[in-house]
Design a protein around this motif. Sequence first.
Motif, mmCIF file in Angstrom:
data_model
loop_
_atom_site.group_PDB
_atom_site.id
_atom_site.type_symbol
_atom_site.label_atom_id
_atom_site.label_comp_id
_atom_site.label_asym_id
_atom_site.label_seq_id
_atom_site.Cartn_x
_atom_site.Cartn_y
_atom_site.Cartn_z
ATOM 1 N N LEU A 92 0.857 -1.186 0.000
ATOM 2 C CA LEU A 92 0.000 0.000 0.000
ATOM 3 C C LEU A 92 0.891 1.234 0.000
ATOM 4 O O LEU A 92 1.706 1.411 0.911
ATOM 5 C CB LEU A 92 -0.903 0.017 1.227
ATOM 6 N N VAL A 93 0.745 2.068 -1.015
ATOM 7 C CA VAL A 93 1.559 3.275 -1.157
ATOM 8 C C VAL A 93 0.630 4.477 -1.204
ATOM 9 O O VAL A 93 -0.331 4.503 -1.979
ATOM 10 C CB VAL A 93 2.420 3.214 -2.442
ATOM 11 N N THR A 94 0.928 5.483 -0.386
ATOM 12 C CA THR A 94 0.162 6.734 -0.384
ATOM 13 C C THR A 94 1.071 7.863 -0.844
ATOM 14 O O THR A 94 2.130 8.082 -0.269
ATOM 15 C CB THR A 94 -0.391 7.048 1.018
ATOM 16 N N ALA A 95 0.630 8.555 -1.902
ATOM 17 C CA ALA A 95 1.386 9.684 -2.456
ATOM 18 C C ALA A 95 0.570 10.958 -2.296
ATOM 19 O O ALA A 95 -0.664 10.930 -2.308
ATOM 20 C CB ALA A 95 1.695 9.438 -3.920
ATOM 21 N N GLU A 96 1.269 12.072 -2.164
ATOM 22 C CA GLU A 96 0.615 13.355 -1.935
ATOM 23 C C GLU A 96 1.235 14.405 -2.854
ATOM 24 O O GLU A 96 2.450 14.442 -3.041
ATOM 25 C CB GLU A 96 0.809 13.746 -0.475
ATOM 26 N N VAL A 97 0.382 15.250 -3.411
ATOM 27 C CA VAL A 97 0.823 16.345 -4.281
ATOM 28 C C VAL A 97 0.249 17.640 -3.726
ATOM 29 O O VAL A 97 -0.933 17.701 -3.369
ATOM 30 C CB VAL A 97 0.336 16.133 -5.733
ATOM 31 N N THR A 98 1.066 18.682 -3.654
ATOM 32 C CA THR A 98 0.616 19.995 -3.203
ATOM 33 C C THR A 98 0.100 20.771 -4.406
ATOM 34 O O THR A 98 0.762 20.835 -5.439
ATOM 35 C CB THR A 98 1.763 20.768 -2.528
ATOM 36 N N ILE A 99 -1.083 21.367 -4.253
ATOM 37 C CA ILE A 99 -1.732 22.102 -5.340
ATOM 38 C C ILE A 99 -1.891 23.561 -4.927
ATOM 39 O O ILE A 99 -2.311 23.856 -3.813
ATOM 40 C CB ILE A 99 -3.133 21.514 -5.621
ATOM 41 N N ARG A 100 -1.568 24.459 -5.845
ATOM 42 C CA ARG A 100 -1.792 25.891 -5.642
ATOM 43 C C ARG A 100 -2.686 26.392 -6.786
ATOM 44 O O ARG A 100 -2.194 26.958 -7.757
ATOM 45 C CB ARG A 100 -0.472 26.638 -5.630
ATOM 46 N N PRO A 101 -4.010 26.174 -6.673
ATOM 47 C CA PRO A 101 -4.909 26.511 -7.784
ATOM 48 C C PRO A 101 -4.973 28.010 -8.089
ATOM 49 O O PRO A 101 -5.045 28.407 -9.232
ATOM 50 C CB PRO A 101 -6.267 25.984 -7.334
ATOM 51 N N VAL A 102 -4.966 28.826 -7.067
ATOM 52 C CA VAL A 102 -4.937 30.282 -7.232
ATOM 53 C C VAL A 102 -3.971 30.823 -6.189
ATOM 54 O O VAL A 102 -3.732 30.185 -5.162
ATOM 55 C CB VAL A 102 -6.346 30.914 -7.055
ATOM 56 N N PRO A 103 -3.395 31.997 -6.427
ATOM 57 C CA PRO A 103 -2.455 32.558 -5.451
ATOM 58 C C PRO A 103 -3.087 32.678 -4.062
ATOM 59 O O PRO A 103 -4.215 33.136 -3.918
ATOM 60 C CB PRO A 103 -2.125 33.933 -6.024
ATOM 61 N N GLY A 104 -2.358 32.199 -3.072
ATOM 62 C CA GLY A 104 -2.826 32.264 -1.696
ATOM 63 C C GLY A 104 -3.641 31.070 -1.238
ATOM 64 O O GLY A 104 -4.006 30.981 -0.080
ATOM 65 N N LEU A 105 -3.921 30.128 -2.135
ATOM 66 C CA LEU A 105 -4.710 28.948 -1.783
ATOM 67 C C LEU A 105 -3.856 27.707 -2.030
ATOM 68 O O LEU A 105 -3.441 27.450 -3.148
ATOM 69 C CB LEU A 105 -5.988 28.880 -2.628
ATOM 70 N N VAL A 106 -3.574 26.966 -0.960
ATOM 71 C CA VAL A 106 -2.742 25.766 -1.060
ATOM 72 C C VAL A 106 -3.543 24.576 -0.551
ATOM 73 O O VAL A 106 -4.107 24.609 0.535
ATOM 74 C CB VAL A 106 -1.447 25.921 -0.229
ATOM 75 N N ARG A 107 -3.594 23.530 -1.350
ATOM 76 C CA ARG A 107 -4.299 22.304 -0.992
ATOM 77 C C ARG A 107 -3.401 21.117 -1.299
ATOM 78 O O ARG A 107 -2.435 21.220 -2.041
ATOM 79 C CB ARG A 107 -5.604 22.158 -1.793
ATOM 80 N N THR A 108 -3.739 19.964 -0.740
ATOM 81 C CA THR A 108 -3.003 18.741 -1.044
ATOM 82 C C THR A 108 -3.964 17.677 -1.543
ATOM 83 O O THR A 108 -5.102 17.585 -1.080
ATOM 84 C CB THR A 108 -2.258 18.202 0.204
ATOM 85 N N ALA A 109 -3.473 16.904 -2.501
ATOM 86 C CA ALA A 109 -4.229 15.762 -3.015
ATOM 87 C C ALA A 109 -3.469 14.512 -2.616
ATOM 88 O O ALA A 109 -2.273 14.401 -2.853
ATOM 89 C CB ALA A 109 -4.358 15.853 -4.531
ATOM 90 N N SER A 110 -4.167 13.574 -2.006
ATOM 91 C CA SER A 110 -3.543 12.356 -1.514
ATOM 92 C C SER A 110 -4.280 11.141 -2.080
ATOM 93 O O SER A 110 -5.508 11.106 -2.071
ATOM 94 C CB SER A 110 -3.601 12.346 0.013
ATOM 95 N N VAL A 111 -3.504 10.169 -2.584
ATOM 96 C CA VAL A 111 -4.090 8.960 -3.170
ATOM 97 C C VAL A 111 -3.327 7.748 -2.656
ATOM 98 O O VAL A 111 -2.096 7.767 -2.565
ATOM 99 C CB VAL A 111 -4.023 9.002 -4.708
ATOM 100 N N THR A 112 -4.041 6.676 -2.325
ATOM 101 C CA THR A 112 -3.438 5.430 -1.899
ATOM 102 C C THR A 112 -3.686 4.363 -2.963
ATOM 103 O O THR A 112 -4.818 4.215 -3.445
ATOM 104 C CB THR A 112 -4.024 4.956 -0.553
ATOM 105 N N SER A 113 -2.625 3.637 -3.319
ATOM 106 C CA SER A 113 -2.727 2.562 -4.303
ATOM 107 C C SER A 113 -2.229 1.258 -3.705
ATOM 108 O O SER A 113 -1.343 1.253 -2.852
ATOM 109 C CB SER A 113 -1.911 2.898 -5.554
ATOM 110 N N ARG A 114 -2.777 0.170 -4.186
ATOM 111 C CA ARG A 114 -2.400 -1.158 -3.731
ATOM 112 C C ARG A 114 -1.914 -1.944 -4.943
ATOM 113 O O ARG A 114 -2.502 -1.888 -6.010
ATOM 114 C CB ARG A 114 -3.605 -1.859 -3.116
ATOM 115 N N ALA A 115 -0.837 -2.698 -4.745
ATOM 116 C CA ALA A 115 -0.330 -3.585 -5.799
ATOM 117 C C ALA A 115 0.151 -4.884 -5.156
ATOM 118 O O ALA A 115 0.634 -4.872 -4.025
ATOM 119 C CB ALA A 115 0.811 -2.934 -6.553
ATOM 120 N N GLY A 116 0.008 -5.944 -5.894
ATOM 121 C CA GLY A 116 0.438 -7.244 -5.391
ATOM 122 C C GLY A 116 0.156 -8.315 -6.430
ATOM 123 O O GLY A 116 -0.251 -8.004 -7.545
#
Length: 120
Positions: A92-116
């Motif tokens: 199980l791997v969880t990756a996160e990306v920081t998003i700055r859609p407009v100046p002054g607004l910072v959000r994060t997107a996080s997704v978990t994936s499973r492989a086996g």
Amino acid sequence: MPGTDHGRERGGATVCLLAVGLVLLLSGLFGAAVAAARLGRQRAGVAADFGALAAASRVTAGEQPACATAAELVRANGARLVGCRLDGLDVLVTAEVTIRPVPGLVRTASVTSRAGPVRA
């Protein structure tokens, strides 16, 4: 002047035109923010998927080498590894990306994936 209404104009059309322009500008900013959020989530998903697949190829070596490989691929895809753990032969791997859609607004997107391994 008799018969003309030039003296009675007060700029009502100008105010309406400015209001419509402001609504269009805000709609455009909202659309850009939504598109940036979707793109960030997609980037996090791709990074998590590739990281999980890479880690699954090293699962027999143990959690440390598998997660190190996942971290490499997640970082190479422009994301940050937030979590990595083994669940039997699955990873199980969880990756996160920081998003700055407009100046002054910072959000994060996080997704978990499973492989086996494939199970019948």
